[in-house]
Design a protein around this motif. Sequence first.
Motif, PDB file in Angstrom:
ATOM      1  N   ILE A 177       0.846  -1.196   0.000  1.00  0.00           N
ATOM      2  CA  ILE A 177       0.000   0.000   0.000  1.00  0.00           C
ATOM      3  C   ILE A 177       0.880   1.243   0.000  1.00  0.00           C
ATOM      4  CG2 ILE A 177      -1.844   1.228   1.219  1.00  0.00           C
ATOM      5  CD1 ILE A 177      -2.589  -1.446   2.525  1.00  0.00           C
ATOM      6  N   SER A 178       0.512   2.250  -0.790  1.00  0.00           N
ATOM      7  CA  SER A 178       1.293   3.483  -0.871  1.00  0.00           C
ATOM      8  C   SER A 178       1.279   4.214   0.471  1.00  0.00           C
ATOM      9  CB  SER A 178       0.737   4.391  -1.971  1.00  0.00           C
ATOM     10  OG  SER A 178      -0.578   4.819  -1.652  1.00  0.00           O
ATOM     11  N   PRO A 179       2.302   5.039   0.750  1.00  0.00           N
ATOM     12  CA  PRO A 179       2.381   5.741   2.040  1.00  0.00           C
ATOM     13  C   PRO A 179       1.173   6.625   2.337  1.00  0.00           C
ATOM     14  CG  PRO A 179       4.482   5.852   0.899  1.00  0.00           C
ATOM     15  CD  PRO A 179       3.510   5.269  -0.067  1.00  0.00           C
ATOM     16  N   ASP A 180       0.526   7.175   1.292  1.00  0.00           N
ATOM     17  CA  ASP A 180      -0.658   8.001   1.533  1.00  0.00           C
ATOM     18  C   ASP A 180      -1.935   7.169   1.623  1.00  0.00           C
ATOM     19  OD1 ASP A 180      -1.136   7.251  -1.080  1.00  0.00           O
ATOM     20  OD2 ASP A 180      -1.052   9.275  -1.915  1.00  0.00           O
ATOM     21  N   GLY A 181      -1.804   5.846   1.454  1.00  0.00           N
ATOM     22  CA  GLY A 181      -2.944   4.950   1.599  1.00  0.00           C
ATOM     23  C   GLY A 181      -3.919   4.954   0.443  1.00  0.00           C
ATOM     24  N   GLN A 182      -3.581   5.603  -0.662  1.00  0.00           N
ATOM     25  CA  GLN A 182      -4.538   5.753  -1.759  1.00  0.00           C
ATOM     26  C   GLN A 182      -4.376   4.714  -2.866  1.00  0.00           C
ATOM     27  OE1 GLN A 182      -7.113   7.983  -1.448  1.00  0.00           O
ATOM     28  NE2 GLN A 182      -6.150   8.068   0.578  1.00  0.00           N
ATOM     29  N   TRP A 183      -3.203   4.115  -2.974  1.00  0.00           N
ATOM     30  CA  TRP A 183      -2.934   3.170  -4.057  1.00  0.00           C
ATOM     31  C   TRP A 183      -2.473   1.830  -3.503  1.00  0.00           C
ATOM     32  CZ3 TRP A 183      -3.776   4.060  -9.218  1.00  0.00           C
ATOM     33  CH2 TRP A 183      -4.000   5.390  -9.607  1.00  0.00           C
ATOM     34  N   ILE A 184      -2.745   0.782  -4.259  1.00  0.00           N
ATOM     35  CA  ILE A 184      -2.278  -0.562  -3.924  1.00  0.00           C
ATOM     36  C   ILE A 184      -1.596  -1.144  -5.157  1.00  0.00           C
ATOM     37  CG2 ILE A 184      -2.928  -2.886  -3.175  1.00  0.00           C
ATOM     38  CD1 ILE A 184      -5.479  -1.632  -1.975  1.00  0.00           C
ATOM     39  N   VAL A 185      -0.378  -1.634  -4.987  1.00  0.00           N
ATOM     40  CA  VAL A 185       0.289  -2.378  -6.049  1.00  0.00           C
ATOM     41  C   VAL A 185       0.213  -3.846  -5.647  1.00  0.00           C
ATOM     42  CG1 VAL A 185       2.560  -1.999  -4.976  1.00  0.00           C
ATOM     43  CG2 VAL A 185       2.418  -2.723  -7.362  1.00  0.00           C
ATOM     44  N   PHE A 186      -0.231  -4.705  -6.569  1.00  0.00           N
ATOM     45  CA  PHE A 186      -0.470  -6.096  -6.198  1.00  0.00           C
ATOM     46  C   PHE A 186      -0.050  -7.057  -7.300  1.00  0.00           C
ATOM     47  CE2 PHE A 186      -4.277  -4.692  -8.381  1.00  0.00           C
ATOM     48  CZ  PHE A 186      -4.719  -5.791  -9.108  1.00  0.00           C
TER      49      PHE A 186
END
Length: 240
Positions: A177-186
């Motif tokens: 999860i990105s540090p700002d909580g907005q994106w997920i790489v999976f």
Amino acid sequence: MQAGQTVHAGTLLISGAGIERGADRPVWRSDGSRVGFLVGAGCDEFRSLPAAAPINALGEPLLAPASGLGFLCAVEWGPTAALADRLLYNEFDSATRGIYLAQEGSADRGEPLVTYDVFHTLFDLRWLPDGSGFVFALGEWSGGRWASSNLYEYTFSTGQQRQITSFDDALALQFSISPDGQWIVFERAPALGEVVDLWLVRRDGSEMRLLVETAGRPAWSPRAPQAPASFGVYLPMALR
């Protein structure tokens, strides 16, 4: 068995081949003081070591399966100072499968947050950076295989979970999860054991796209990069 005689009953081979004992899935405590890890074949006791541990240190146990037949396969320390001593983890045995919240060093199983049946399995589990909830990847068994796996978000304030992806013929596996909580790489794969690609998606399920082909084990930088104070563009100069 024959009375009064010694008979050969066959040969039984006992071997340690295939039994793994090592450290798996390392995770840092939010204050950086300790690193935790699972021992065994990736599904056993959770132990921790100080940041500057001596060589060959075994660490101290912080969490173990509540049942002697249980498996502890994912453990995450709380991401903020207020949650630094909390452990979010997945455990399953023949009767109980779920995600729990416990305090480090606690002897009980903790608070059950998400439960699921034998036709589902957890592939990954991560806190949201602000500690307001967590995201997990849950697979579904169908047709004799793990046919699909999707990302879900759980929110502590409501106690509700929300589905992020809607795959019925693909697997969402490990993620970050990105540090700002907005994106997920999976990781996304058509089936277990097949080629994995990395995909991006917003936490609300929008803007899903391919990031990198034939790649896996994503790990987002814990701090968003700072924008440079100024930019410069340099072009080649041609003299005539």
